[in-house]
Write a protein that holds these residues in place. Structure first.
Motif, PDB file in Angstrom:
ATOM      1  N   MET A 110      -4.854   3.911   8.103  1.00 56.72           N
ATOM      2  CA  MET A 110      -5.812   4.622   7.238  1.00 56.72           C
ATOM      3  C   MET A 110      -5.224   4.834   5.844  1.00 56.72           C
ATOM      4  N   MET A 165      -3.846  -4.499   2.434  1.00 55.10           N
ATOM      5  CA  MET A 165      -2.850  -4.714   1.391  1.00 55.10           C
ATOM      6  C   MET A 165      -1.432  -4.567   1.964  1.00 55.10           C
ATOM      7  N   THR A 168       5.088  -3.454  -0.515  1.00 56.42           N
ATOM      8  CA  THR A 168       6.517  -3.431  -0.145  1.00 56.42           C
ATOM      9  C   THR A 168       6.679  -3.700   1.349  1.00 56.42           C
ATOM     10  N   ASP A 234      -6.219  -1.001  -6.324  1.00 56.20           N
ATOM     11  CA  ASP A 234      -6.125  -0.141  -5.139  1.00 56.20           C
ATOM     12  C   ASP A 234      -7.314  -0.424  -4.228  1.00 56.20           C
ATOM     13  N   GLY A 236      -8.252   0.748  -1.294  1.00 57.38           N
ATOM     14  CA  GLY A 236      -8.942   1.923  -0.735  1.00 57.38           C
ATOM     15  C   GLY A 236      -9.865   2.561  -1.763  1.00 57.38           C
TER      16      GLY A 236
HETATM   17  C1  PRP Z   1      -2.149   1.059   0.633  1.00 59.05           C
HETATM   18  C2  PRP Z   1      -2.489  -0.091   1.555  1.00 59.05           C
HETATM   19  C3  PRP Z   1      -1.317  -0.137   2.490  1.00 59.05           C
HETATM   20  C4  PRP Z   1      -0.176   0.250   1.584  1.00 59.05           C
HETATM   21  C5  PRP Z   1       0.554  -0.982   1.171  1.00 59.05           C
HETATM   22  O1  PRP Z   1      -2.449   2.269   1.216  1.00 59.05           O
HETATM   23  O2  PRP Z   1      -3.706   0.059   2.223  1.00 59.05           O
HETATM   24  O3  PRP Z   1      -1.427   0.758   3.571  1.00 59.05           O
HETATM   25  O4  PRP Z   1      -0.747   0.887   0.423  1.00 59.05           O
HETATM   26  O5  PRP Z   1       1.688  -0.674   0.455  1.00 59.05           O
HETATM   27  P1  PRP Z   1       3.162  -0.883   1.043  1.00 59.05           P
HETATM   28  O6  PRP Z   1       3.186  -2.222   1.668  1.00 59.05           O
HETATM   29  O7  PRP Z   1       4.034  -0.776  -0.182  1.00 59.05           O
HETATM   30  O8  PRP Z   1       3.453   0.210   2.019  1.00 59.05           O
HETATM   31  P2  PRP Z   1      -2.253   3.680   0.490  1.00 59.05           P
HETATM   32  O9  PRP Z   1      -1.053   4.371   1.057  1.00 59.05           O
HETATM   33  O10 PRP Z   1      -2.317   3.536  -0.985  1.00 59.05           O
HETATM   34  O11 PRP Z   1      -3.466   4.524   1.021  1.00 59.05           O
HETATM   35  P3  PRP Z   1      -5.034   4.214   1.086  1.00 59.05           P
HETATM   36  O12 PRP Z   1      -5.217   3.313   2.242  1.00 59.05           O
HETATM   37  O13 PRP Z   1      -5.615   5.567   1.303  1.00 59.05           O
HETATM   38  O14 PRP Z   1      -5.459   3.606  -0.207  1.00 59.05           O
END
Ligand code: PRP
Ligand code: URA
Length: 242
Positions: A110, A165, A168, A234, A236
């Protein structure tokens, strides 16, 4: 300049001569055996062009994301085990077919991963779906685990882990640790993803060599804020709020 990791290729129908095809940036290639990148078809590139465009409105972003998600789910299902199943057709002939073997469930990270749930439900009616709430810290990009709610028998299921997405890789790594902590064997996890960074996906695939990743595109890299580039911003925010 386009770095070597983001090749440009002629893309278009096979009946056209190469000289008549438009060129487009296609996915980078990584050498990990457990990473499967969707075929870079004209359709996929056109859909990705819609959702990457900063001027695409939310309704279109949702519509075109859903189309890519459907392609990912359909491909993901190809990586699950099947057994032989012979059936009889209405004209009395036998067809040597197949059927899926084993139980599955979805697990979304989420919030953005929840956007992939409908695509999974469209293919697997009444599929069970667990949730893991992991949020990246906006300054450090480090993931933080807030919550998880998973099917009780998840250790006996194949898990389709959903997150569009992969930057990292911190969030996906944390989610896999949660699943392994609940007894899910690594080789029964299939991670479905829209856009990945090359550095993230390579180290993730090496850390979890028996898990499989299906992604639509491996991008150029990460910017100074650990956003994927060229990326789509972004996910989300664009799917739910902007
Ligand atoms: C985003 C995305 C992943 C994460 C990816 O979520 O959906 O979960 O970032 O980045 P990473 O590979 O560097 O960990 P985010 O935490 O921004 O929350 P969201 O889903 O509420 O947009
Ligand atoms: N999360 C997103 O939604 N986009 C990125 O580029 C990185 C993390």
């Amino acid at each position: 300049p386009t770095p070597a990791s983001a090749p440009t290729q002629c893309v278009g129908p096979s009946f056209r001569a190469v000289a008549d095809k438009p060129s487009a940036t296609v996915s980078a290639v990584v050498s990990s055996d457990n990473v499967y990148v969707l075929p870079q078809t004209p359709q996929l590139i056109a859909l990705l062009s819609m959702i990457r465009n900063k001027d695409t409105e939310r309704a279109d972003f949702i519509f075109y994301s859903n189309r890519i998600i459907r392609l990912l789910v359909e491909e993901g299902l190809n990586h699950l085990p099947v057994i032989e199943k012979n059936i009889t057709t209405p004209v009395g002939r036998t067809y040597n077919g197949l059927m899926f073997q084993g139980k599955i469930c979805g697990v979304s990270i989420m919030r953005a991963g929840e956007a992939m749930e409908q695509g999974l439900r469209d293919c697997c009616r009444s599929v069970r779906i667990g949730k893991i709430l992991i949020q990246r810290d906006e300054d450090t990009a480090l993931p933080k685990l807030f919550y998880d709610k998973l099917p009780e028998d998840i250790a006996n299921r194949w898990v389709l882990l959903l997150d569009p997405m992969f930057a990292t890789g911190g969030s996906a790594t944390m989610a896999v640790e949660v699943l392994k902590g609940r007894g899910v064997p690594e080789d029964r996890i299939l991670f479905l993803n829209l856009i990945a960074s090359p550095e993230g996906i390579t180290s993730f695939a090496a850390k979890f060599p028996r898990l499989k990743v299906v992604t639509a595109f491996i991008d150029e890299g990460l910017d100074e804020k650990n956003y994927i580039v060229p990326g789509l911003g972004d996910f989300g925010d664009r799917f739910y709020t902007i």
